[in-house]
Design an enzyme around this catalytic site. Structure first.
Site, PDB file in Angstrom:
ATOM      1  N   GLU A  54      -4.631   5.246   6.485  1.00 34.53           N
ATOM      2  CA  GLU A  54      -4.358   4.978   5.065  1.00 34.53           C
ATOM      3  C   GLU A  54      -4.768   6.149   4.174  1.00 34.53           C
ATOM      4  O   GLU A  54      -3.966   6.587   3.332  1.00 34.53           O
ATOM      5  CB  GLU A  54      -5.063   3.693   4.615  1.00 34.53           C
ATOM      6  CG  GLU A  54      -4.721   3.344   3.183  1.00 34.53           C
ATOM      7  CD  GLU A  54      -5.441   2.111   2.681  1.00 34.53           C
ATOM      8  OE1 GLU A  54      -5.075   1.012   3.105  1.00 34.53           O
ATOM      9  OE2 GLU A  54      -6.352   2.263   1.843  1.00 34.53           O
TER      10      GLU A  54
ATOM     11  N   SER B 278     -10.652   0.934   4.009  1.00 35.87           N
ATOM     12  CA  SER B 278      -9.857   0.713   5.226  1.00 35.87           C
ATOM     13  C   SER B 278      -9.274   2.040   5.683  1.00 35.87           C
ATOM     14  O   SER B 278      -8.596   2.711   4.914  1.00 35.87           O
ATOM     15  CB  SER B 278      -8.708  -0.246   4.940  1.00 35.87           C
ATOM     16  OG  SER B 278      -9.209  -1.444   4.418  1.00 35.87           O
TER      17      SER B 278
ATOM     18  N   ARG C 158       0.836  -1.217   0.000  1.00 39.95           N
ATOM     19  CA  ARG C 158       0.000   0.000   0.000  1.00 39.95           C
ATOM     20  C   ARG C 158       0.867   1.262   0.000  1.00 39.95           C
ATOM     21  O   ARG C 158       0.569   2.248   0.692  1.00 39.95           O
ATOM     22  CB  ARG C 158      -0.939   0.036   1.222  1.00 39.95           C
ATOM     23  CG  ARG C 158      -1.808  -1.173   1.387  1.00 39.95           C
ATOM     24  CD  ARG C 158      -2.918  -1.258   0.333  1.00 39.95           C
ATOM     25  NE  ARG C 158      -3.775  -2.390   0.629  1.00 39.95           N
ATOM     26  CZ  ARG C 158      -3.556  -3.623   0.189  1.00 39.95           C
ATOM     27  NH1 ARG C 158      -2.529  -3.888  -0.606  1.00 39.95           N
ATOM     28  NH2 ARG C 158      -4.390  -4.594   0.508  1.00 39.95           N
TER      29      ARG C 158
HETATM   30  P1  FAD Z   1      -8.394   9.770  -4.558  1.00 38.71           P
HETATM   31  O1  FAD Z   1      -9.039   9.492  -3.262  1.00 38.71           O
HETATM   32  O2  FAD Z   1      -9.026  10.770  -5.448  1.00 38.71           O
HETATM   33  O3  FAD Z   1      -6.871  10.201  -4.283  1.00 38.71           O
HETATM   34  C1  FAD Z   1      -6.089   9.472  -3.371  1.00 38.71           C
HETATM   35  C2  FAD Z   1      -4.690  10.128  -3.329  1.00 38.71           C
HETATM   36  O4  FAD Z   1      -4.053   9.971  -4.600  1.00 38.71           O
HETATM   37  C3  FAD Z   1      -4.748  11.631  -3.077  1.00 38.71           C
HETATM   38  O5  FAD Z   1      -3.617  12.009  -2.340  1.00 38.71           O
HETATM   39  C4  FAD Z   1      -4.698  12.225  -4.476  1.00 38.71           C
HETATM   40  O6  FAD Z   1      -4.171  13.523  -4.523  1.00 38.71           O
HETATM   41  C5  FAD Z   1      -3.778  11.238  -5.178  1.00 38.71           C
HETATM   42  N1  FAD Z   1      -4.074  11.141  -6.617  1.00 38.71           N
HETATM   43  C6  FAD Z   1      -5.231  10.742  -7.178  1.00 38.71           C
HETATM   44  N2  FAD Z   1      -5.122  10.737  -8.521  1.00 38.71           N
HETATM   45  C7  FAD Z   1      -3.866  11.158  -8.804  1.00 38.71           C
HETATM   46  C8  FAD Z   1      -3.149  11.380 -10.005  1.00 38.71           C
HETATM   47  N3  FAD Z   1      -3.699  11.161 -11.211  1.00 38.71           N
HETATM   48  N4  FAD Z   1      -1.867  11.821  -9.911  1.00 38.71           N
HETATM   49  C9  FAD Z   1      -1.285  12.059  -8.703  1.00 38.71           C
HETATM   50  N5  FAD Z   1      -1.929  11.873  -7.537  1.00 38.71           N
HETATM   51  C10 FAD Z   1      -3.200  11.423  -7.584  1.00 38.71           C
HETATM   52  N6  FAD Z   1      -7.682   0.377  -1.805  1.00 38.71           N
HETATM   53  C11 FAD Z   1      -6.956  -0.742  -2.024  1.00 38.71           C
HETATM   54  O7  FAD Z   1      -5.742  -0.679  -2.225  1.00 38.71           O
HETATM   55  N7  FAD Z   1      -7.549  -1.959  -2.022  1.00 38.71           N
HETATM   56  C12 FAD Z   1      -8.869  -2.123  -1.806  1.00 38.71           C
HETATM   57  O8  FAD Z   1      -9.360  -3.243  -1.826  1.00 38.71           O
HETATM   58  C13 FAD Z   1      -9.649  -0.961  -1.558  1.00 38.71           C
HETATM   59  N8  FAD Z   1     -10.968  -1.076  -1.300  1.00 38.71           N
HETATM   60  C14 FAD Z   1     -11.698   0.047  -1.032  1.00 38.71           C
HETATM   61  C15 FAD Z   1     -13.065  -0.091  -0.758  1.00 38.71           C
HETATM   62  C16 FAD Z   1     -13.840   1.028  -0.500  1.00 38.71           C
HETATM   63  C17 FAD Z   1     -15.301   0.854  -0.193  1.00 38.71           C
HETATM   64  C18 FAD Z   1     -13.256   2.314  -0.541  1.00 38.71           C
HETATM   65  C19 FAD Z   1     -14.105   3.528  -0.313  1.00 38.71           C
HETATM   66  C20 FAD Z   1     -11.903   2.458  -0.794  1.00 38.71           C
HETATM   67  C21 FAD Z   1     -11.102   1.321  -1.039  1.00 38.71           C
HETATM   68  N9  FAD Z   1      -9.731   1.419  -1.306  1.00 38.71           N
HETATM   69  C22 FAD Z   1      -8.997   0.299  -1.569  1.00 38.71           C
HETATM   70  C23 FAD Z   1      -9.072   2.722  -1.306  1.00 38.71           C
HETATM   71  C24 FAD Z   1      -9.182   3.471  -2.669  1.00 38.71           C
HETATM   72  O9  FAD Z   1     -10.281   3.026  -3.404  1.00 38.71           O
HETATM   73  C25 FAD Z   1      -7.916   3.306  -3.519  1.00 38.71           C
HETATM   74  O10 FAD Z   1      -6.791   3.755  -2.831  1.00 38.71           O
HETATM   75  C26 FAD Z   1      -8.038   4.042  -4.853  1.00 38.71           C
HETATM   76  O11 FAD Z   1      -6.913   3.788  -5.656  1.00 38.71           O
HETATM   77  C27 FAD Z   1      -8.179   5.545  -4.677  1.00 38.71           C
HETATM   78  O12 FAD Z   1      -8.530   6.080  -5.933  1.00 38.71           O
HETATM   79  P2  FAD Z   1      -9.206   7.499  -6.093  1.00 38.71           P
HETATM   80  O13 FAD Z   1      -9.215   7.824  -7.535  1.00 38.71           O
HETATM   81  O14 FAD Z   1     -10.496   7.549  -5.404  1.00 38.71           O
HETATM   82  O15 FAD Z   1      -8.132   8.411  -5.338  1.00 38.71           O
HETATM   83  P1  NAP Z   2     -10.008 -10.160   5.262  1.00 39.36           P
HETATM   84  O1  NAP Z   2     -10.064 -11.157   4.173  1.00 39.36           O
HETATM   85  O2  NAP Z   2     -11.054 -10.184   6.337  1.00 39.36           O
HETATM   86  O3  NAP Z   2      -8.561 -10.241   5.956  1.00 39.36           O
HETATM   87  C1  NAP Z   2      -8.224  -9.332   7.002  1.00 39.36           C
HETATM   88  C2  NAP Z   2      -6.816  -8.862   6.804  1.00 39.36           C
HETATM   89  O4  NAP Z   2      -5.957  -9.986   6.889  1.00 39.36           O
HETATM   90  C3  NAP Z   2      -6.597  -8.225   5.458  1.00 39.36           C
HETATM   91  O5  NAP Z   2      -6.281  -6.894   5.674  1.00 39.36           O
HETATM   92  C4  NAP Z   2      -5.497  -9.026   4.785  1.00 39.36           C
HETATM   93  O6  NAP Z   2      -4.359  -8.256   4.438  1.00 39.36           O
HETATM   94  C5  NAP Z   2      -5.010  -9.971   5.836  1.00 39.36           C
HETATM   95  N1  NAP Z   2      -4.877 -11.325   5.259  1.00 39.36           N
HETATM   96  C6  NAP Z   2      -5.849 -12.260   5.162  1.00 39.36           C
HETATM   97  N2  NAP Z   2      -5.330 -13.393   4.665  1.00 39.36           N
HETATM   98  C7  NAP Z   2      -4.027 -13.165   4.424  1.00 39.36           C
HETATM   99  C8  NAP Z   2      -2.973 -13.960   3.918  1.00 39.36           C
HETATM  100  N3  NAP Z   2      -3.134 -15.244   3.588  1.00 39.36           N
HETATM  101  N4  NAP Z   2      -1.755 -13.410   3.795  1.00 39.36           N
HETATM  102  C9  NAP Z   2      -1.557 -12.150   4.133  1.00 39.36           C
HETATM  103  N5  NAP Z   2      -2.520 -11.338   4.637  1.00 39.36           N
HETATM  104  C10 NAP Z   2      -3.740 -11.844   4.781  1.00 39.36           C
HETATM  105  O7  NAP Z   2      -9.933  -8.680   4.638  1.00 39.36           O
HETATM  106  P2  NAP Z   2     -11.068  -7.722   4.124  1.00 39.36           P
HETATM  107  O8  NAP Z   2     -11.118  -6.544   4.986  1.00 39.36           O
HETATM  108  O9  NAP Z   2     -12.331  -8.466   3.808  1.00 39.36           O
HETATM  109  O10 NAP Z   2     -10.438  -7.244   2.727  1.00 39.36           O
HETATM  110  C11 NAP Z   2     -10.271  -8.171   1.667  1.00 39.36           C
HETATM  111  C12 NAP Z   2      -9.199  -7.653   0.736  1.00 39.36           C
HETATM  112  O11 NAP Z   2      -9.605  -6.399   0.181  1.00 39.36           O
HETATM  113  C13 NAP Z   2      -7.867  -7.394   1.428  1.00 39.36           C
HETATM  114  O12 NAP Z   2      -6.835  -7.725   0.537  1.00 39.36           O
HETATM  115  C14 NAP Z   2      -7.885  -5.913   1.699  1.00 39.36           C
HETATM  116  O13 NAP Z   2      -6.592  -5.338   1.706  1.00 39.36           O
HETATM  117  C15 NAP Z   2      -8.703  -5.378   0.529  1.00 39.36           C
HETATM  118  N6  NAP Z   2      -9.448  -4.168   0.940  1.00 39.36           N
HETATM  119  C16 NAP Z   2      -8.758  -3.004   1.047  1.00 39.36           C
HETATM  120  C17 NAP Z   2      -9.412  -1.831   1.411  1.00 39.36           C
HETATM  121  C18 NAP Z   2      -8.676  -0.523   1.465  1.00 39.36           C
HETATM  122  O14 NAP Z   2      -9.326   0.519   1.554  1.00 39.36           O
HETATM  123  N7  NAP Z   2      -7.371  -0.514   1.416  1.00 39.36           N
HETATM  124  C19 NAP Z   2     -10.769  -1.858   1.690  1.00 39.36           C
HETATM  125  C20 NAP Z   2     -11.423  -3.077   1.597  1.00 39.36           C
HETATM  126  C21 NAP Z   2     -10.764  -4.235   1.218  1.00 39.36           C
HETATM  127  P3  NAP Z   2      -4.228  -7.415   3.084  1.00 39.36           P
HETATM  128  O15 NAP Z   2      -5.000  -6.181   3.355  1.00 39.36           O
HETATM  129  O16 NAP Z   2      -2.767  -7.185   3.013  1.00 39.36           O
HETATM  130  O17 NAP Z   2      -4.756  -8.229   1.946  1.00 39.36           O
END
Ligand code: FAD
Ligand code: NAP
Length: 339
Positions: free
Chosen positions: A334, A238, A164
């Site tokens: 995050e 998250s 991340r």
């Molecule tokens: P924004 O929120 O608009 O921007 C995020 C940051 O990036 C800001 O600092 C912004 O300035 C910068 N930015 C955006 N676009 C650019 C650009 N073109 N150039 C330079 N900087 C830029 N993330 C995960 O990694 N895994 C997940 O599974 C995941 N699940 C999510 C589920 C939900 C319900 C939500 C709400 C979020 C989740 N996220 C997840 C977080 C998010 O969706 C990601 O990080 C996504 O990539 C953000 O994209 P955005 O366009 O909305 O970015």
């Molecule tokens: P989950 O499956 O309930 O698992 C909880 C956490 O345990 C996750 O954060 C995941 O890490 C970790 N995990 C589970 N199994 C693993 C393995 N075998 N090895 C290493 N790490 C493990 O998680 P969840 O909340 O439902 O999310 C599912 C996936 O979607 C995850 O990959 C999560 O990162 C992603 N997600 C991200 C966001 C966001 O905003 N960043 C929001 C929703 C979902 P990891 O996070 O490293 O995978």
């Protein structure tokens, strides 16, 4: 390309926080982007680069220029026997891109289905889910340097992708605007189903039936069953990163909290599940006025749409201090906080 003063950003962030940007502009190509950056430079205005607004918190009004990146286009620029190279505009919606690739049989994005936001933000935190990260399919990106307005290409190594994380969150934070991303996708399907929740959901299927489309559909089903849809319950996914601690710390924690969840994270390191720490600290469902810890997933903070960013930061601080008091583990937020 109108530059609009005093613009309400509530519809531009998935937490639905009402906050005003001093100026707002949409840019559709690199010329418009350069003009917007020049305007900000002349006025010494701070910048807020906006994608889908799903990974940021507007803690207050933004005293600068918010630039909505709208660069479009999904183009095959090269193919070889095994791969297809896809150049994608930073303003394309990420999940629409995943669907496009499924339709055209370009494989590799299945596990990243239904992540909100746009393509340009995907490299910022090296988006990841269900055992796959952007870096697994990433070839290079193009970005505009904010001060010189010069376009630069970054190959994978230069992006310093990590869990991340990328160079754009660290050393090069606020220095570049990403304008397009090139992905290297497979022509033959190769499903990744080792992630426990995915494996479990697919356990009654024959291996030969598990196509990339099935993986994508299953990921969508799991996500819909666990995560609040921001369109219905405003949230930013998250709210905290999973903390990575030395193995020794994990062993100590295990002796005090036998059920604690941790995963190997490189040499002598363990990744803790932040959601478990928050849940077990008794905070699942905890509410402070207009903001709350989600009842199904403690890692997600939600907002009614009627509060403000400061209330959300206060809740996050409360969670951080409760978790620290109980486990002596620091949680890191995050989403990026603005201004
Ligand atoms: P924004 O929120 O608009 O921007 C995020 C940051 O990036 C800001 O600092 C912004 O300035 C910068 N930015 C955006 N676009 C650019 C650009 N073109 N150039 C330079 N900087 C830029 N993330 C995960 O990694 N895994 C997940 O599974 C995941 N699940 C999510 C589920 C939900 C319900 C939500 C709400 C979020 C989740 N996220 C997840 C977080 C998010 O969706 C990601 O990080 C996504 O990539 C953000 O994209 P955005 O366009 O909305 O970015
Ligand atoms: P989950 O499956 O309930 O698992 C909880 C956490 O345990 C996750 O954060 C995941 O890490 C970790 N995990 C589970 N199994 C693993 C393995 N075998 N090895 C290493 N790490 C493990 O998680 P969840 O909340 O439902 O999310 C599912 C996936 O979607 C995850 O990959 C999560 O990162 C992603 N997600 C991200 C966001 C966001 O905003 N960043 C929001 C929703 C979902 P990891 O996070 O490293 O995978």
């Amino acid at each position: 390309m109108p530059i609009i003063p005093d613009y309400d950003l509530q519809a531009h962030n998935t937490l639905a926080i009402a906050a005003t940007a001093k100026y707002f502009v949409e840019v559709h190509d690199n010329d418009e982007l350069a003009a917007a950056l020049s305007f900000a430079n002349k006025g010494k205005l701070p910048l807020l680069i906006l994608g889908g607004g799903s990974n940021l918190v507007l803690a207050d009004d933004f005293p600068g220029l918010a630039i909505q990146i709208k660069h479009s286009g999904i183009d095959v620029i090269e193919e070889d026997e095994e791969h297809v190279y896809l150049q994608v505009g930073a303003g394309e919606n990420w999940h629409d891109l995943v669907c496009h690739c499924l339709n055209f049989h370009y494989w590799g994005l299945e596990n990243l289905s239904l992540i909100p936001g746009n393509v340009g933000a995907a490299p910022i935190q090296n988006i990841g889910a269900y055992g796959v990260e952007l870096k697994d399919v990433f070839l290079e990106l193009q970005a505009m340097e904010v001060n010189s307005r010069v376009l630069v290409n970054f190959e994978k190594q230069a992006c310093q992708f990590a869990y991340r994380d990328s160079v754009f969150k660290g050393r090069l934070r606020d220095r570049y605007v990403i304008t397009q991303v090139t992905l290297k996708l497979k022509k033959s399907p190769e499903v990744q189903i080792n992630y426990p929740a995915l494996m479990q959901a697919l356990s009654d299927r024959n291996a030969s039936d598990i196509t990339p489309q099935v993986v994508a559909k299953t990921v969508c089903e799991i996500r819909r069953s666990k995560l609040p849809d921001p369109a219905e319950i405003p949230n930013a996914g998250s709210f905290f990163k999973n903390p990575i601690v030395p193995d020794e710390t994990f062993v100590n924690l295990q002796s005090r909290f036998p059920g604690i969840v941790g995963y190997p994270a490189g040499e002598n390191k363990t990744k803790l599940a932040a959601g478990w720490l928050i849940d077990q600290a008794g905070l699942k469902g905890y509410t402070q006025g207009s903001v709350a810890v989600h009842t199904q997933q403690a890692l997600v903070l939600t907002h009614t749409g009627e509060g403000d960013g400061r209330a959300l930061i206060a809740l996050a601080d409360h969670i951080k201090s409760q978790v620290f008091d109980r486990y002596q583990v620091d949680l890191e937020m995050e989403p990026r906080i603005y201004p």
